[in-house]
Write an enzyme that holds these catalytic residues in place. Structure first.
Site, PDB file in Angstrom:
ATOM      1  N   GLY A  11     -38.210 -48.045  44.209  1.00 43.35           N
ATOM      2  CA  GLY A  11     -38.566 -47.039  45.218  1.00 43.35           C
ATOM      3  C   GLY A  11     -39.733 -46.176  44.781  1.00 43.35           C
ATOM      4  N   GLY A  54     -38.897 -45.450  40.905  1.00 39.50           N
ATOM      5  CA  GLY A  54     -38.876 -46.612  40.010  1.00 39.50           C
ATOM      6  C   GLY A  54     -40.235 -47.303  39.917  1.00 39.50           C
ATOM      7  N   THR A  99     -27.525 -38.026  50.307  1.00 38.74           N
ATOM      8  CA  THR A  99     -26.396 -37.150  50.602  1.00 38.74           C
ATOM      9  C   THR A  99     -25.329 -37.978  51.322  1.00 38.74           C
ATOM     10  OG1 THR A  99     -27.911 -35.297  50.781  1.00 38.74           O
ATOM     11  CG2 THR A  99     -25.741 -35.010  51.771  1.00 38.74           C
ATOM     12  N   GLU A 107     -36.661 -37.740  36.425  1.00 41.69           N
ATOM     13  CA  GLU A 107     -38.082 -37.851  36.745  1.00 41.69           C
ATOM     14  C   GLU A 107     -38.515 -36.604  37.516  1.00 41.69           C
ATOM     15  OE1 GLU A 107     -40.386 -40.147  35.710  1.00 41.69           O
ATOM     16  OE2 GLU A 107     -41.374 -38.371  36.484  1.00 41.69           O
ATOM     17  N   LEU A 167     -37.674 -24.575  42.340  1.00 42.29           N
ATOM     18  CA  LEU A 167     -38.915 -24.777  43.101  1.00 42.29           C
ATOM     19  C   LEU A 167     -38.680 -24.474  44.582  1.00 42.29           C
ATOM     20  CD1 LEU A 167     -40.133 -28.080  41.388  1.00 42.29           C
ATOM     21  CD2 LEU A 167     -41.292 -25.862  41.305  1.00 42.29           C
ATOM     22  N   CYS A 192     -36.011 -34.817  48.080  1.00 49.56           N
ATOM     23  CA  CYS A 192     -35.248 -34.259  46.959  1.00 49.56           C
ATOM     24  C   CYS A 192     -34.681 -32.865  47.176  1.00 49.56           C
ATOM     25  CB  CYS A 192     -36.125 -34.233  45.721  1.00 49.56           C
ATOM     26  SG  CYS A 192     -36.444 -35.885  45.113  1.00 49.56           S
ATOM     27  N   LYS A 202     -31.452 -32.314  49.419  1.00 48.26           N
ATOM     28  CA  LYS A 202     -30.380 -33.149  48.867  1.00 48.26           C
ATOM     29  C   LYS A 202     -29.876 -32.571  47.540  1.00 48.26           C
ATOM     30  CE  LYS A 202     -31.878 -37.078  46.838  1.00 48.26           C
ATOM     31  NZ  LYS A 202     -31.571 -37.389  45.457  1.00 48.26           N
ATOM     32  N   PHE A 236     -44.284 -35.108  54.905  1.00 45.90           N
ATOM     33  CA  PHE A 236     -43.664 -33.844  54.457  1.00 45.90           C
ATOM     34  C   PHE A 236     -44.612 -33.004  53.623  1.00 45.90           C
ATOM     35  CE2 PHE A 236     -42.415 -33.973  49.939  1.00 45.90           C
ATOM     36  CZ  PHE A 236     -42.658 -35.290  49.619  1.00 45.90           C
ATOM     37  N   ARG A 293     -39.663 -38.372  54.704  1.00 47.96           N
ATOM     38  CA  ARG A 293     -38.232 -38.057  54.548  1.00 47.96           C
ATOM     39  C   ARG A 293     -38.018 -36.540  54.555  1.00 47.96           C
ATOM     40  NH1 ARG A 293     -36.656 -41.685  49.455  1.00 47.96           N
ATOM     41  NH2 ARG A 293     -38.721 -40.962  48.817  1.00 47.96           N
TER      42      ARG A 293
HETATM   43  C1  UDX Z   1     -34.293 -42.447  44.103  1.00 44.36           C
HETATM   44  C2  UDX Z   1     -33.192 -41.428  44.357  1.00 44.36           C
HETATM   45  O1  UDX Z   1     -33.055 -41.250  45.748  1.00 44.36           O
HETATM   46  C3  UDX Z   1     -33.454 -40.096  43.739  1.00 44.36           C
HETATM   47  O2  UDX Z   1     -32.294 -39.311  43.776  1.00 44.36           O
HETATM   48  C4  UDX Z   1     -33.812 -40.241  42.334  1.00 44.36           C
HETATM   49  O3  UDX Z   1     -34.291 -39.050  41.826  1.00 44.36           O
HETATM   50  C5  UDX Z   1     -34.762 -41.360  42.075  1.00 44.36           C
HETATM   51  O4  UDX Z   1     -34.419 -42.558  42.766  1.00 44.36           O
HETATM   52  P1  UDX Z   1     -36.531 -42.924  45.367  1.00 44.36           P
HETATM   53  O5  UDX Z   1     -37.158 -43.810  44.362  1.00 44.36           O
HETATM   54  O6  UDX Z   1     -37.402 -42.003  46.152  1.00 44.36           O
HETATM   55  O7  UDX Z   1     -35.486 -41.967  44.690  1.00 44.36           O
HETATM   56  O8  UDX Z   1     -35.584 -43.765  46.338  1.00 44.36           O
HETATM   57  P2  UDX Z   1     -35.945 -45.001  47.232  1.00 44.36           P
HETATM   58  O9  UDX Z   1     -37.394 -45.038  47.506  1.00 44.36           O
HETATM   59  O10 UDX Z   1     -34.948 -45.022  48.333  1.00 44.36           O
HETATM   60  O11 UDX Z   1     -35.660 -46.238  46.247  1.00 44.36           O
HETATM   61  C6  UDX Z   1     -34.440 -46.691  45.841  1.00 44.36           C
HETATM   62  C7  UDX Z   1     -34.499 -48.216  45.755  1.00 44.36           C
HETATM   63  O12 UDX Z   1     -33.287 -48.697  45.190  1.00 44.36           O
HETATM   64  C8  UDX Z   1     -34.659 -48.916  47.111  1.00 44.36           C
HETATM   65  O13 UDX Z   1     -35.805 -49.728  47.094  1.00 44.36           O
HETATM   66  C9  UDX Z   1     -33.381 -49.727  47.260  1.00 44.36           C
HETATM   67  O14 UDX Z   1     -33.563 -50.959  47.915  1.00 44.36           O
HETATM   68  C10 UDX Z   1     -32.966 -49.927  45.804  1.00 44.36           C
HETATM   69  N1  UDX Z   1     -31.543 -50.219  45.630  1.00 44.36           N
HETATM   70  C11 UDX Z   1     -30.610 -49.465  46.235  1.00 44.36           C
HETATM   71  C12 UDX Z   1     -31.169 -51.278  44.813  1.00 44.36           C
HETATM   72  O15 UDX Z   1     -32.009 -51.980  44.276  1.00 44.36           O
HETATM   73  N2  UDX Z   1     -29.832 -51.516  44.626  1.00 44.36           N
HETATM   74  C13 UDX Z   1     -28.866 -50.801  45.261  1.00 44.36           C
HETATM   75  O16 UDX Z   1     -27.672 -51.070  45.081  1.00 44.36           O
HETATM   76  C14 UDX Z   1     -29.272 -49.726  46.087  1.00 44.36           C
HETATM   77  C1  UDX Z   2     -40.324 -32.373  44.303  1.00 44.78           C
HETATM   78  C2  UDX Z   2     -40.545 -31.751  42.917  1.00 44.78           C
HETATM   79  O1  UDX Z   2     -41.770 -31.020  42.906  1.00 44.78           O
HETATM   80  C3  UDX Z   2     -40.569 -32.838  41.852  1.00 44.78           C
HETATM   81  O2  UDX Z   2     -40.685 -32.255  40.557  1.00 44.78           O
HETATM   82  C4  UDX Z   2     -39.292 -33.649  41.955  1.00 44.78           C
HETATM   83  O3  UDX Z   2     -39.296 -34.714  41.005  1.00 44.78           O
HETATM   84  C5  UDX Z   2     -39.105 -34.195  43.343  1.00 44.78           C
HETATM   85  O4  UDX Z   2     -39.136 -33.146  44.299  1.00 44.78           O
HETATM   86  P1  UDX Z   2     -41.876 -33.587  46.067  1.00 44.78           P
HETATM   87  O5  UDX Z   2     -40.687 -33.520  46.969  1.00 44.78           O
HETATM   88  O6  UDX Z   2     -42.599 -34.881  45.930  1.00 44.78           O
HETATM   89  O7  UDX Z   2     -41.449 -33.164  44.597  1.00 44.78           O
HETATM   90  O8  UDX Z   2     -42.960 -32.520  46.579  1.00 44.78           O
HETATM   91  P2  UDX Z   2     -43.330 -30.995  46.298  1.00 44.78           P
HETATM   92  O9  UDX Z   2     -44.754 -30.927  45.958  1.00 44.78           O
HETATM   93  O10 UDX Z   2     -42.404 -30.332  45.370  1.00 44.78           O
HETATM   94  O11 UDX Z   2     -43.188 -30.352  47.756  1.00 44.78           O
HETATM   95  C6  UDX Z   2     -41.922 -30.273  48.398  1.00 44.78           C
HETATM   96  C7  UDX Z   2     -42.080 -29.567  49.721  1.00 44.78           C
HETATM   97  O12 UDX Z   2     -42.360 -28.181  49.545  1.00 44.78           O
HETATM   98  C8  UDX Z   2     -43.202 -30.103  50.609  1.00 44.78           C
HETATM   99  O13 UDX Z   2     -42.744 -30.178  51.945  1.00 44.78           O
HETATM  100  C9  UDX Z   2     -44.285 -29.068  50.445  1.00 44.78           C
HETATM  101  O14 UDX Z   2     -45.167 -29.029  51.526  1.00 44.78           O
HETATM  102  C10 UDX Z   2     -43.462 -27.797  50.339  1.00 44.78           C
HETATM  103  N1  UDX Z   2     -44.153 -26.690  49.670  1.00 44.78           N
HETATM  104  C11 UDX Z   2     -44.563 -26.790  48.370  1.00 44.78           C
HETATM  105  C12 UDX Z   2     -44.350 -25.485  50.354  1.00 44.78           C
HETATM  106  O15 UDX Z   2     -43.963 -25.361  51.524  1.00 44.78           O
HETATM  107  N2  UDX Z   2     -44.964 -24.441  49.700  1.00 44.78           N
HETATM  108  C13 UDX Z   2     -45.378 -24.533  48.406  1.00 44.78           C
HETATM  109  O16 UDX Z   2     -45.909 -23.546  47.890  1.00 44.78           O
HETATM  110  C14 UDX Z   2     -45.174 -25.744  47.730  1.00 44.78           C
END
Ligand code: UDX
Ligand code: UDX
Length: 458
Positions: A13, A16, A93, A160, A226, A275, A278, A337, A345
């Site tokens: 994902g 990964g 969730t 991560e 954050l 993230c 959740k 987002f 998401r």
């Molecule tokens: C995921 C988690 O949601 C998050 O909580 C964590 O911090 C990092 O891993 P992300 O990589 O964004 O985050 O998720 P996603 O893009 O949905 O990827 C997960 C992958 O796992 C999917 O490609 C899915 O097909 C795969 N998967 C899921 C498996 O290979 N085996 C399974 O049993 C379930």
């Molecule tokens: C977040 C964390 O930053 C990261 O460390 C963790 O591993 C995964 O979750 P991400 O969700 O990719 O990363 O994006 P981030 O840059 O943190 O922004 C999250 C949301 O907050 C976005 O919708 C962004 O637009 C919003 N945001 C961020 C604000 O509204 N104001 C700000 O000042 C900063």
């Protein structure tokens, strides 16, 4: 070529894929394989059209793929052939049963643990990469070490912290790498193995080690802190609008206190992403589980303010546009987002689009990278929705523009031309405070930023 270490990642994902591409790129003596149950995802990782958009990712993957980076659907073989296994499957969730809407759904996680147990023919280090409730490693240990066949599993937690849109840079130059382990001889040895991998490119002082529960919890707490900063400034933005203060000026003044710092103080339509919500709900659920209701309420309010901020944006639009949006055409600039990602998401844009449609507005969705996801997100929601990639064309004939994602390209458009093509009076609601409000006002727009006095011609 023989490799020093063989590494597997289960789950290709957002986390990964890029993380393993970075390890492969920085550690040419490691062979890295990424597996996933989803064959289309793996096919995309093996193609020229990667399944996710991240600046710099294409180059990273192309340089290592086929050399020491491989993508495959053969999970069984992957488990058999690799000694170090990262688990990065999703932990959404829970949508059913006890803890629905709050707790993490650990079914994919546990299924993966059982697969590892079933196919392993030698001892392994298993690394939690997914964000998990604190103490998940205990369940993992119990599942993996339930057979007495001489095969032993050491569990590490290595959360991560990368953010989307800057994933490659975050992986290359992380603020810190956190590795938690059991403090036994085996646990410490496993921890050192992982430290050695990261030490290939991360300075030693940035590689933190801790006990395993601290590591699991630190990830949830980092995200909660954050998100809390964003909810704090968003709450203040509501007050600024009443008091004729300017939230950007307040943020700047507050953030220059070195104890507070300037980052993550941008008022907005609210945070999105897979993230923050959740992980906070997961934290809240854990606190309630341990009987810490006051602590749970405190953190839950971060999510409450986030929903309030999104609803407030809609109410401000309604109020400004004479209390009716029915039949009006509204252009949404941005659906992702945040900028530099196609990910939608938990994007606030989904909430806002849905609410606008409830008000019977017609919407035109525009985004340079997220239109495909937007279509999926809005499927099944009643109402008139159009998708137009070009932001200037998308605004044609509209009564209002709502800027929802801070894409750079929105800053320097031909606003005079856009204004000329819109219905009058024309409105801009800048949900990210990135436009030149004075310039837009001078052209003729009625401009409504977040947390600043509006500029109107009425
Ligand atoms: C995921 C988690 O949601 C998050 O909580 C964590 O911090 C990092 O891993 P992300 O990589 O964004 O985050 O998720 P996603 O893009 O949905 O990827 C997960 C992958 O796992 C999917 O490609 C899915 O097909 C795969 N998967 C899921 C498996 O290979 N085996 C399974 O049993 C379930
Ligand atoms: C977040 C964390 O930053 C990261 O460390 C963790 O591993 C995964 O979750 P991400 O969700 O990719 O990363 O994006 P981030 O840059 O943190 O922004 C999250 C949301 O907050 C976005 O919708 C962004 O637009 C919003 N945001 C961020 C604000 O509204 N104001 C700000 O000042 C900063």
């Amino acid at each position: 070529m023989s490799f020093e270490k063989t590494i597997l990642c289960i789950g290709a994902g957002y986390v990964g894929g890029p993380t393993m591409a970075m390890i492969a790129s920085q550690c040419p003596r490691c062979r890295v394989t990424v597996v996933d149950i989803n064959p289309e995802r793996i096919a995309a990782w093996n193609s020229d059209d990667l399944p996710i958009y991240e600046p710099g990712l294409d180059e990273l993957v192309k340089a290592a793929r086929g050399r020491n980076l491989f993508f495959s659907t053969d999970i069984e073989r992957g488990i058999r052939e690799n000694d170090i296994i990262f688990v990065s499957v999703n932990t959404p969730t829970k949508s059913f049963g006890l803890g629905a809407g709050m707790a993490a759904d650990l079914q994919y996680w546990e299924k993966t643990a059982r697969q590892i147990l079933e196919f392993s023919e030698s001892s392994k280090i298993v690394i939690e990469k997914s964000t998990l409730p604190v103490r998940t490693a205990l369940a993992m240990e119990r599942i993996l070490n339930c057979r007495e066949n001489g095969i032993c599993f050491d569990i590490l937690s290595n959360p991560e912290f990368l953010a989307e849109g800057t994933a490659v840079r975050d992986l290359e130059q992380p603020d810190r790498i956190l590795i938690g382990s059991r403090e036994t001889d085996c646990g410490l040895k496993a921890r050192q193995t992982l430290v050695d991998i990261y030490a290939n490119w991360v300075p030693k002082e940035r590689i933190l080690t801790s006990n395993i529960w601290s590591s699991e919890l630190s990830k949830l707490v980092s995200n909660a802190f954050l998100a809390q900063r964003i909810s704090s400034i968003n709450a203040i933005s509501a007050l600024c609008e009443k008091a004729e203060a300017d939230v950007a000026e307040v943020s700047r003044a507050v953030g220059m206190d070195s104890r507070i710092g300037p980052k993550f103080l941008n008022a907005s339509i609210g945070f999105g992403g897979s993230c923050f919500k959740k992980d906070i709900l997961n934290l809240v659920y854990l606190c309630r589980h341990y009987g810490l209701d006051e602590v749970a309420d405190y953190w839950e309010s971060v999510v409450t303010i986030n929903t309030y901020q999104q609803e407030r944006f809609i109410r401000n639009m309604l109020g400004a546009m004479f209390n009716t949006l029915a039949g009006k055409r509204i252009c949404l600039w941005g659906f992702a987002f945040k900028a530099n990602t196609g990910d939608t998401r938990e994007s606030p844009a989904i909430f806002i689009a849905r609410r606008l449609l409830e008000e019977q507005a017609e919407i035109v969705v525009s985004d340079p990278k997220a239109l495909k996801n937007a279509r999926t997100d809005l499927t099944g929601i009643a109402g008139r929705v159009h998708y137009v990639e070009d932001p200037s064309r998308a605004a044609e004939g509209c009564h209002a523009i709502a800027l929802l994602t801070e894409w750079d390209l929105y800053r320097n458009l031909d606003f005079q031309k856009i204004f000329d093509g819109m219905a009058k009076p024309a409105f801009i609601f800048d949900g990210r405070n990135i436009l030149d409000h004075r310039r837009c006002f001078d052209i003729g727009f009625n401009v409504y930023p977040v947390g600043k006095p509006p500029l109107t011609h009425f």
